[in-house]
Motif scaffolding. Structure first.
Motif, PDB file in Angstrom:
ATOM      1  N   LEU A  67       0.836  -1.198   0.000  1.00 49.83           N
ATOM      2  CA  LEU A  67       0.000   0.000   0.000  1.00 49.83           C
ATOM      3  C   LEU A  67       0.874   1.251   0.000  1.00 49.83           C
ATOM      4  CD1 LEU A  67      -1.989  -2.223   0.591  1.00 49.83           C
ATOM      5  CD2 LEU A  67      -3.069  -0.764   2.296  1.00 49.83           C
ATOM      6  N   PRO A  68       0.322   2.389  -0.427  1.00 47.76           N
ATOM      7  CA  PRO A  68       1.127   3.620  -0.448  1.00 47.76           C
ATOM      8  C   PRO A  68       1.835   3.825   0.889  1.00 47.76           C
ATOM      9  CG  PRO A  68      -0.959   3.994  -1.525  1.00 47.76           C
ATOM     10  CD  PRO A  68      -1.033   2.598  -0.946  1.00 47.76           C
ATOM     11  N   GLN A  69       3.138   4.086   0.804  1.00 44.13           N
ATOM     12  CA  GLN A  69       3.980   4.115   1.993  1.00 44.13           C
ATOM     13  C   GLN A  69       3.886   5.459   2.715  1.00 44.13           C
ATOM     14  OE1 GLN A  69       6.250   1.151   2.796  1.00 44.13           O
ATOM     15  NE2 GLN A  69       4.299   0.681   1.798  1.00 44.13           N
ATOM     16  N   GLN A  70       3.986   5.374   4.033  1.00 49.21           N
ATOM     17  CA  GLN A  70       3.980   6.598   4.857  1.00 49.21           C
ATOM     18  C   GLN A  70       5.397   7.126   5.053  1.00 49.21           C
ATOM     19  OE1 GLN A  70       0.975   7.750   5.997  1.00 49.21           O
ATOM     20  NE2 GLN A  70      -0.035   6.019   4.998  1.00 49.21           N
ATOM     21  N   GLU A  71       6.345   6.189   5.177  1.00 50.78           N
ATOM     22  CA  GLU A  71       7.722   6.554   5.530  1.00 50.78           C
ATOM     23  C   GLU A  71       8.660   6.021   4.447  1.00 50.78           C
ATOM     24  OE1 GLU A  71       8.466   7.914   8.605  1.00 50.78           O
ATOM     25  OE2 GLU A  71       6.457   7.772   9.484  1.00 50.78           O
ATOM     26  N   SER A  72       9.898   6.503   4.488  1.00 59.07           N
ATOM     27  CA  SER A  72      10.925   5.956   3.595  1.00 59.07           C
ATOM     28  C   SER A  72      11.415   4.617   4.125  1.00 59.07           C
ATOM     29  CB  SER A  72      12.116   6.910   3.506  1.00 59.07           C
ATOM     30  OG  SER A  72      11.742   8.082   2.822  1.00 59.07           O
ATOM     31  N   ALA A  73      11.783   3.749   3.213  1.00 54.81           N
ATOM     32  CA  ALA A  73      12.311   2.447   3.643  1.00 54.81           C
ATOM     33  C   ALA A  73      13.169   1.844   2.536  1.00 54.81           C
ATOM     34  CB  ALA A  73      11.168   1.498   3.985  1.00 54.81           C
ATOM     35  N   PHE A  74      14.130   1.042   2.968  1.00 54.45           N
ATOM     36  CA  PHE A  74      14.916   0.232   2.033  1.00 54.45           C
ATOM     37  C   PHE A  74      14.662  -1.234   2.349  1.00 54.45           C
ATOM     38  CE2 PHE A  74      17.299   4.224   2.063  1.00 54.45           C
ATOM     39  CZ  PHE A  74      17.454   4.440   0.709  1.00 54.45           C
ATOM     40  N   ILE A  75      14.380  -1.988   1.296  1.00 56.51           N
ATOM     41  CA  ILE A  75      14.050  -3.412   1.413  1.00 56.51           C
ATOM     42  C   ILE A  75      15.078  -4.200   0.618  1.00 56.51           C
ATOM     43  CG2 ILE A  75      12.276  -5.142   0.830  1.00 56.51           C
ATOM     44  CD1 ILE A  75      10.988  -3.301   2.668  1.00 56.51           C
ATOM     45  N   GLY A  76      15.458  -5.358   1.139  1.00 52.82           N
ATOM     46  CA  GLY A  76      16.236  -6.305   0.343  1.00 52.82           C
ATOM     47  C   GLY A  76      15.266  -7.309  -0.264  1.00 52.82           C
ATOM     48  N   ALA A  77      15.389  -7.562  -1.561  1.00 50.28           N
ATOM     49  CA  ALA A  77      14.476  -8.495  -2.233  1.00 50.28           C
ATOM     50  C   ALA A  77      15.304  -9.563  -2.947  1.00 50.28           C
ATOM     51  CB  ALA A  77      13.599  -7.747  -3.235  1.00 50.28           C
ATOM     52  N   LEU A  78      15.066 -10.811  -2.572  1.00 48.85           N
ATOM     53  CA  LEU A  78      15.801 -11.950  -3.139  1.00 48.85           C
ATOM     54  C   LEU A  78      14.789 -12.859  -3.837  1.00 48.85           C
ATOM     55  CD1 LEU A  78      17.677 -12.838   0.187  1.00 48.85           C
ATOM     56  CD2 LEU A  78      18.483 -11.285  -1.602  1.00 48.85           C
ATOM     57  N   PHE A  79      15.122 -13.292  -5.052  1.00 46.96           N
ATOM     58  CA  PHE A  79      14.167 -14.095  -5.816  1.00 46.96           C
ATOM     59  C   PHE A  79      14.780 -15.434  -6.225  1.00 46.96           C
ATOM     60  CE2 PHE A  79      13.196  -9.586  -6.692  1.00 46.96           C
ATOM     61  CZ  PHE A  79      11.937  -9.535  -6.117  1.00 46.96           C
ATOM     62  N   TYR A  80      13.918 -16.455  -6.253  1.00 48.38           N
ATOM     63  CA  TYR A  80      14.358 -17.820  -6.556  1.00 48.38           C
ATOM     64  C   TYR A  80      13.341 -18.490  -7.482  1.00 48.38           C
ATOM     65  CZ  TYR A  80      17.246 -16.962  -2.462  1.00 48.38           C
ATOM     66  OH  TYR A  80      18.141 -16.397  -1.578  1.00 48.38           O
ATOM     67  N   SER A  81      13.850 -19.354  -8.359  1.00 43.24           N
ATOM     68  CA  SER A  81      12.957 -20.161  -9.188  1.00 43.24           C
ATOM     69  C   SER A  81      13.537 -21.559  -9.357  1.00 43.24           C
ATOM     70  CB  SER A  81      12.772 -19.516 -10.572  1.00 43.24           C
ATOM     71  OG  SER A  81      11.924 -18.392 -10.453  1.00 43.24           O
ATOM     72  N   GLY A  82      12.697 -22.468  -9.802  1.00 40.48           N
ATOM     73  CA  GLY A  82      13.123 -23.852  -9.959  1.00 40.48           C
ATOM     74  C   GLY A  82      13.513 -24.173 -11.392  1.00 40.48           C
ATOM     75  N   LEU A  83      14.327 -25.210 -11.554  1.00 42.01           N
ATOM     76  CA  LEU A  83      14.608 -25.744 -12.883  1.00 42.01           C
ATOM     77  C   LEU A  83      13.336 -26.425 -13.404  1.00 42.01           C
ATOM     78  CD1 LEU A  83      16.451 -26.770 -15.208  1.00 42.01           C
ATOM     79  CD2 LEU A  83      17.168 -28.612 -13.695  1.00 42.01           C
ATOM     80  N   VAL A  84      12.721 -27.215 -12.550  1.00 44.90           N
ATOM     81  CA  VAL A  84      11.429 -27.853 -12.893  1.00 44.90           C
ATOM     82  C   VAL A  84      10.402 -27.473 -11.848  1.00 44.90           C
ATOM     83  CG1 VAL A  84      12.333 -29.818 -14.169  1.00 44.90           C
ATOM     84  CG2 VAL A  84      12.172 -29.947 -11.684  1.00 44.90           C
TER      85      VAL A  84
END
Ligand SMILES: [Fe+2]
Length: 347
Positions: A330-347
């Motif tokens: 949702l629209p943010q009230q404050e400033s923030a930094f997020i770490g985002a890590l993504f993973y997927s499978g071979l199958v």
């Protein structure tokens, strides 16, 4: 007389083990060499690597498909580095044909990880010229893929990791962000018309936040073998790091409700700094089909009521099967930094 055709699921398991076991480290070094001719970014390397393994896997099963140029390049470099060329199981000659009846989409309902493969699988039409019949056929195919994909998922579509990073690592992330080039903020390329995207099998909507990229600290967290093993155990199949980035949210920034691309089967998010507002996950919409999700966003906008809000504290990780579960910030009230890590499978 008994049917001499070998057991397909057994053959596929063997092919998966073969594809997962290939050592592509020399190819990866060459494609990413800073002084070399290719200089592929890490996410492209990771994603083409997985897609090349899928192509090899299907070749082994005698499903002969012409791959996109990036996979041909990967294969050429693999062979130049001493790897035996892609081959078909000798059994295929005996049986006389492909060893699998599954199409690419049936085998990998999570979807292709590279754009060219995605475009090859769907005959792209200019939207204005798309007939009702074509639209219906593409929606049906997309709906089937989503149904197949949901069957691959574990019962638990999210989980928390209490001590994802130490306080020292969190501080290292803060320091790393300070070294990254400032970004004016880029809208997620989900497009300007919220709804179901039948090419990517994803719900898309508008967003406004900045992608800052990554550095060695974030990459090390992303690739941590214990973390990757834990995510794989949760998902019930081997998962691979694909991409990672720091996200910046300024007051007013937001992420409309969406589901993630094939390259982000699992998102693992943690707060680096600041006070992010809640991440909203609509678990009760996970089983909802594409047509109904499309209507839902049209009728309720990109921040529908309902869902479950998570606020994750610094050092805590929130893992979500975001390709399946619609989610929003949702629209943010404050400033923030997020770490985002993504993973997927071979199958
Ligand atoms: Fe997402």
């Amino acid at each position: 007389m008994t049917d001499s055709r070998p057991d397909e699921s057994q053959l596929i398991s063997e092919a998966v083990a073969y594809a997962a076991g290939l050592d592509a480290s020399a190819v990866r070094r060459e494609l990413s060499a800073p002084q070399g001719p290719h200089r592929w970014p890490r996410h492209r390397l990771n994603e083409v690597d997985l897609e090349w393994r899928r192509w090899r896997l299907r070749r082994w099963l005698a499903a002969d498909e012409d791959p996109p140029g990036s996979i041909k390049l990967f294969e050429r470099l693999a062979v130049a580095a001493g790897m035996p060329p892609a081959a078909t199981a000798p059994l295929a000659t005996e049986v006389g044909g492909a060893l699998t009846t599954l199409s690419y989409d049936e085998m990998f309902p999570q979807g292709p990880l590279i754009a060219k493969a995605m475009q090859a699988r769907v005959v792209r039409q200019v939207a204005a010229r798309e007939t009702d019949e074509q639209y219906a056929a593409m929606m049906l195919a997309s709906t089937r893929r989503r149904e197949d994909y949901l069957r691959k998922l574990p019962d638990d579509t999210w989980w928390m990791i209490g001590d994802l990073i130490s306080e020292a690592t969190r501080r290292a992330c803060v320091a790393e962000i300070a070294t990254l080039p400032a970004s004016a903020g880029a809208a997620y390329d989900g497009g300007l018309s919220p709804g179901w995207d039948k090419e990517h099998d994803a719900l898309v909507s508008r967003s406004c936040n900045a992608y800052l990229g990554a550095g060695p600290t974030l990459v090390a967290i992303h690739e941590d073998p214990a973390l990757v093993a834990q995510i794989s155990a949760r998902m019930g199949r081997r998962m691979y790091p694909t991409r990672c980035t720091y996200l910046e949210y300024r007051p007013g920034d937001f992420l409309g409700v969406h589901t993630d691309q094939p390259t982000c089967e699992v998102s693992l998010l943690f707060t680096v700094d600041g006070e992010p507002g809640p991440m909203r996950s609509y678990f009760d919409r996970t089983a909802t089909g594409p047509a109904a999700l499309h209507r839902w966003v049209h009728d309720n906008g990109q921040f529908p009521d309902g869902g479950r809000d998570f606020v994750y504290r610094p050092r805590e990780g929130f893992a979500l099967t975001g390709r399946a579960v619609p989610h929003a910030r949702l629209p943010q009230q404050e400033s923030a930094f997020i770490g985002a890590l993504f993973y997927s499978g071979l199958v």
